[in-house]
Write a protein that holds these residues in place. Structure first.
Motif, short mmCIF file in Angstrom:
data_model
loop_
_atom_site.label_atom_id
_atom_site.label_comp_id
_atom_site.label_asym_id
_atom_site.label_seq_id
_atom_site.Cartn_x
_atom_site.Cartn_y
_atom_site.Cartn_z
N TYR A 59 -4.13 3.73 -2.04
CA TYR A 59 -3.30 4.58 -2.89
C TYR A 59 -4.20 5.19 -3.93
O TYR A 59 -4.61 4.54 -4.89
CB TYR A 59 -2.22 3.71 -3.56
CG TYR A 59 -1.35 4.47 -4.51
CD1 TYR A 59 -0.42 5.38 -4.02
CD2 TYR A 59 -1.46 4.31 -5.87
CE1 TYR A 59 0.39 6.09 -4.88
CE2 TYR A 59 -0.65 5.01 -6.74
CZ TYR A 59 0.27 5.90 -6.25
OH TYR A 59 1.05 6.60 -7.11
N SER A 101 3.11 2.14 2.06
CA SER A 101 3.51 2.59 3.39
C SER A 101 4.92 2.08 3.67
O SER A 101 5.41 1.16 3.01
CB SER A 101 2.56 2.04 4.46
OG SER A 101 2.69 0.62 4.57
N GLU A 102 5.56 2.67 4.67
CA GLU A 102 6.89 2.17 5.09
C GLU A 102 6.78 0.73 5.57
O GLU A 102 7.67 -0.08 5.37
CB GLU A 102 7.48 3.06 6.18
CG GLU A 102 7.96 4.41 5.66
CD GLU A 102 8.97 4.29 4.52
OE1 GLU A 102 9.93 3.49 4.62
OE2 GLU A 102 8.79 4.98 3.49
N TYR A 103 5.64 0.39 6.20
CA TYR A 103 5.45 -0.97 6.69
C TYR A 103 5.47 -1.97 5.54
O TYR A 103 6.10 -3.03 5.63
CB TYR A 103 4.11 -1.09 7.44
CG TYR A 103 3.97 -0.16 8.62
CD1 TYR A 103 4.76 -0.32 9.75
CD2 TYR A 103 3.03 0.86 8.60
CE1 TYR A 103 4.61 0.54 10.84
CE2 TYR A 103 2.88 1.71 9.68
CZ TYR A 103 3.68 1.55 10.80
OH TYR A 103 3.53 2.38 11.87
N SER A 104 4.77 -1.65 4.46
CA SER A 104 4.73 -2.61 3.36
C SER A 104 6.07 -2.65 2.62
O SER A 104 6.45 -3.69 2.10
CB SER A 104 3.57 -2.32 2.40
OG SER A 104 3.70 -1.08 1.76
N GLY A 122 -7.99 5.60 3.35
CA GLY A 122 -6.79 4.86 2.98
C GLY A 122 -6.69 4.50 1.53
O GLY A 122 -7.44 4.95 0.69
N GLU A 181 5.28 -4.21 13.87
CA GLU A 181 6.03 -2.97 13.68
C GLU A 181 7.47 -3.13 14.09
O GLU A 181 7.81 -3.73 15.06
CB GLU A 181 5.43 -1.86 14.52
CG GLU A 181 4.56 -0.94 13.73
CD GLU A 181 4.02 0.16 14.60
OE1 GLU A 181 4.74 1.14 14.82
OE2 GLU A 181 2.87 0.01 15.05
N HIS A 192 0.31 -3.39 10.17
CA HIS A 192 -0.17 -2.01 10.05
C HIS A 192 0.12 -1.53 8.64
O HIS A 192 1.14 -1.88 8.06
CB HIS A 192 0.54 -1.08 11.04
CG HIS A 192 0.28 -1.45 12.45
ND1 HIS A 192 0.96 -2.46 13.09
CD2 HIS A 192 -0.60 -0.97 13.35
CE1 HIS A 192 0.52 -2.56 14.33
NE2 HIS A 192 -0.44 -1.68 14.50
N GLY A 193 -0.77 -0.70 8.13
CA GLY A 193 -0.59 -0.21 6.77
C GLY A 193 -0.46 1.29 6.72
O GLY A 193 0.01 1.93 7.66
N ARG A 194 -0.93 1.83 5.63
CA ARG A 194 -0.74 3.23 5.30
C ARG A 194 -1.25 4.18 6.39
O ARG A 194 -0.64 5.20 6.66
CB ARG A 194 -1.47 3.52 3.98
CG ARG A 194 -1.30 4.91 3.49
CD ARG A 194 -1.82 5.01 2.06
NE ARG A 194 -1.81 6.39 1.67
CZ ARG A 194 -2.86 7.17 1.70
NH1 ARG A 194 -4.02 6.71 2.10
NH2 ARG A 194 -2.76 8.42 1.31
N THR A 195 -2.34 3.85 7.01
CA THR A 195 -2.89 4.76 8.02
C THR A 195 -2.64 4.26 9.43
O THR A 195 -3.33 4.64 10.35
CB THR A 195 -4.40 4.99 7.79
OG1 THR A 195 -5.05 3.73 7.82
CG2 THR A 195 -4.66 5.67 6.48
N ASP A 201 0.83 -1.21 0.00
CA ASP A 201 0.00 0.00 0.00
C ASP A 201 0.87 1.26 0.00
O ASP A 201 0.38 2.34 0.25
CB ASP A 201 -0.97 -0.01 1.19
CG ASP A 201 -0.26 0.05 2.54
OD1 ASP A 201 0.99 0.11 2.58
OD2 ASP A 201 -0.96 0.03 3.57
#
Length: 160
Positions: free
Chosen positions: A57, A18-21, A55, A160, A130-133, A16
């Protein structure tokens, strides 16, 4: 020397942006070869057509309202597919990520991820908790949990 069970396994990483993905992509690269990795971005039609502002993209949620019905919908979907593919190529098009396959589907995220995994005979899904938000959007109990429940294969949920 320990052998990695997933070293030759097709691995799916939903992204998505995000830094997580992005970190999930790096984890997948530690588990299997780049040639076995699919990066998948799922465009949620509820967000694409402006029914949900939460949320994803998006290039301008609600654009569907201003375009003609069927032709507008097809064009809007193509624009989002192309933009997501271009964004993935921009982030992961370097030599380090060579061999990774990029894909985009239009679906609600949990079902789109599980269906893509089934259709492509994926043996492992790697995704962040966790994703983008942040915790609100992709917390366990939301998209990640639904992917675990819907998927036919093991799912590695990264904290995380």
């Amino acid at each position: 020397m320990a052998m990695n069970f997933f070293s030759n396994t097709k691995t799916l990483v939903p992204i998505d942006f995000s830094e997580y993905s992005k970190r999930a992509v790096e984890t997948a690269m530690q588990v299997t070869s780049n040639a076995n990795i699919f990066l998948l971005h799922v465009v949620d039609p509820a967000q694409l057509y402006g029914f949900d502002d939460n949320g994803g993209y998006e290039l301008g949620g609600g654009m569907g309202e201003t375009m003609g019905a069927k032709q507008g919908a097809a064009e809007l979907e193509k624009q989002h597919r192309d933009a997501a593919l271009k964004a993935m190529q921009g982030l992961f098009g370097d030599e380090k990520h060579h061999g990774i396959v990029f894909a985009v589907v239009i679906s609600d995220p949990p079902h789109g991820i599980a269906q893509f995994a089934t259709e492509n005979k994926v043996g492992l899904i790697v995704l962040p908790s966790h994703g983008r938000t942040g915790a609100k959007r992709l917390s366990i109990g939301s998209v990640a949990e639904r992917v675990v429940r819907l998927s036919h294969c093991p799912v590695l949920v990264l904290r995380e």
